[in-house]
Design an enzyme around this catalytic site. Sequence first.
Site, short mmCIF file in Angstrom:
data_model
loop_
_atom_site.label_atom_id
_atom_site.label_comp_id
_atom_site.label_asym_id
_atom_site.label_seq_id
_atom_site.Cartn_x
_atom_site.Cartn_y
_atom_site.Cartn_z
N SER A 574 -9.98 -68.68 -21.02
CA SER A 574 -9.42 -67.68 -20.19
C SER A 574 -9.68 -67.83 -18.66
O SER A 574 -10.95 -68.49 -18.33
CB SER A 574 -9.72 -66.29 -20.33
OG SER A 574 -9.46 -65.34 -19.58
N TYR A 587 -15.96 -59.58 -21.35
CA TYR A 587 -15.29 -60.24 -21.93
C TYR A 587 -15.16 -61.88 -21.35
O TYR A 587 -15.35 -62.87 -21.89
CB TYR A 587 -13.56 -59.97 -21.49
CG TYR A 587 -12.68 -60.93 -21.84
CD1 TYR A 587 -12.11 -61.29 -23.24
CD2 TYR A 587 -11.50 -61.38 -20.97
CE1 TYR A 587 -11.22 -61.94 -23.72
CE2 TYR A 587 -10.58 -62.40 -21.47
CZ TYR A 587 -10.67 -62.62 -22.81
OH TYR A 587 -9.45 -63.48 -23.30
#
Length: 689
Positions: A574, A587
């Site tokens: 990501s 995250y």
Amino acid sequence: MKSAWADRDAEAAVARYADVSRQEFAKDLALRVYTTRLLGADPKLVLHGGGNTSVKTRLADLNGEPTEVLCVKGSGWDMATIEPPGLPAVRLEPLRKLRARDALSDEDMVRLQRANLIDPAAPNPSVETLLHAFLPHKFVDHTHSTAVLSLTDQPDGDALCEEVYGKRMGTVPYIMPGFALAKAAAEAFERDTSVEGLILHRHGIFTFGADAREAYERMIEMVTLAEQRLQRGRKAVFATAQLPQQAAALADVAPIVRGACSLKDEKTEGAWKRFILDFRGGDAVLAFVNGAEIARYALAGVVTPDHTIRTKNWPLIVPAPDADRLADFKQNVAAAVENFVGKYRAYFTANNARCGGIKKSLDPMPRVVLVPGVGLFGLGRSKKDARIAADLAEAAIETITDAEATGRYQALGDADLFDMEYWSLEQAKLGGAAEKPLAGQIVAVTGAAGTIGAATAKVFAAAGAEVALLDVNEPAAKDKAKAIGGTAIGLACDVTDAASVKAAFAKLVEAFGGVDIVVSNAGAAWQGRIGEVDEAILRESFELNFYGHQRVAQAATKVMLAQGTGGCLLFNVSKQAVNPGPNFGPYGLPKAATLLLVRQYALDYGADGIRANAVNADRIRSGLLTGDFIAERAKARGLSEKDYMSGNLLQREVTAEDVAQAFLSQALALKTTADVTTVDGGNIAAALR
Ligand SMILES: [Zn+2]
């Protein structure tokens, strides 16, 4: 074997294909379709192309002239699902005239058959067309019945057939299909025109009749007589060999076999020609592969020559795998494959010399592998081809078992088989279409029920790979697999549970034989300001967004090392891993660890040919970034949804399909590892430095 003829079904077929303008033709063809399907639906009669049928009738040609034609099965059609266009009409008279010739080359035979098609766009008529044409009967049926082969594939096959059929069936010695066989069959019929059919030794059976039912029911009756004979005076077969106490598990055996049967690409470093496996177990298979005399009966040769293009003339037999001695098994399999390849090359060289050296060798790898204590594998460049090889291997086991129970199995010699394997008309059946880039490769995608996972699985399937969709939501994974179609499968896999990952990889390996590419994609987002966030949330995120990737990569690496043909690990990281967003620490932190995990795998397994790459994507509509969430974020920034989604340097919205294409290009880049590809439309703050 029972006749499946039903008047009602026959009438329905006639009604379905009725054509008032060409009544006689339409009715004949309808009934021909009907009984062809009955024959094609029974694997004991017809399996993957082993059989054909015809009807002689009249139709108006393209000029409207009444013409006598032979409607005969065309290549590329499956008898079980045939339709009228699968039985192209060929002018009968020119075919009959050919009988006067002494010889006719295969090329001329094909040319003459095509030149006499009523519809020039029709498929090629069967290679056995002339045999049908030279017989006078209206309906002619041909199968490669396993029971009939059990009788003919014996040293005294002639005597056995005589005993079973008396004068009811004519006999034809083995001749390769084509003009010579067609003439020999016609002569066999003319020696006694009262026969109801012909037995073609070590090939199959023909029956004929004045109408569709007669020809079909004669086939059923003759095959039944063979089956009844095979039930009489049976002796015990296949005394069991000494086997290990505990056979190794299928999931451990398959990758070793698959790896050993892969061919290194001589032109491109790092590339392999790999095969997909299809496993068969069951009592009949085990009795066969566990037999002490397996080398005698299993290596004798195929039961009917048209199996060779799918199974080669012999299977590979490997030593029984002991659960505690897998390293020995791996060595033994490698040696057995080397031996097989040497034998195949010698067979090719000797027979090619006999044919004037004009043939080009096919790949020397086996298509059927027998594993005592475990079962058998069919091998193919796709799952579909692997299944065909396994189906034929199972049918061969039935034929050989019955032959051995009543006598002794004996096959044709190498020369006849070589002529069939390298016959251009037989190879043409396999089709010459160019292979897709990932043909022969197996791909697993985790989180595959999600938007990016499903798009990725779809892209890999389109590139020719066999795909397994793994997801914690099993029904959703199965649905997505179904939507992809073909041989895609859906499996349950909770990447936060080591046992679940292990079970999913075992199922994947059992289904396809191994794994080559893994797209570790499962993930979810947690938020929280890092100084205040509950540790439990951080740990939960690490379980999924870091350890989940590690568990999957570890399971995949184990299979890849067993195969010994490298592999590719792809991770959905990501942009958060390099450019954290506010309150997104729970995250971003595990994703940052995963980015380093990618590099660690690249470093530790590069020498094994295992590559590890990552995709950093941003702002993709998905389960993570739902419509509501997008609307809320856009509103908070005073932007339209469109502007919010394309808030990047290129001002283009990035889609799941774009991410999928990035994974595919990484999978295809054989010289690239430890790479991170950004798929975010351009985000300088997230660029790697
Ligand atoms: Zn045949």
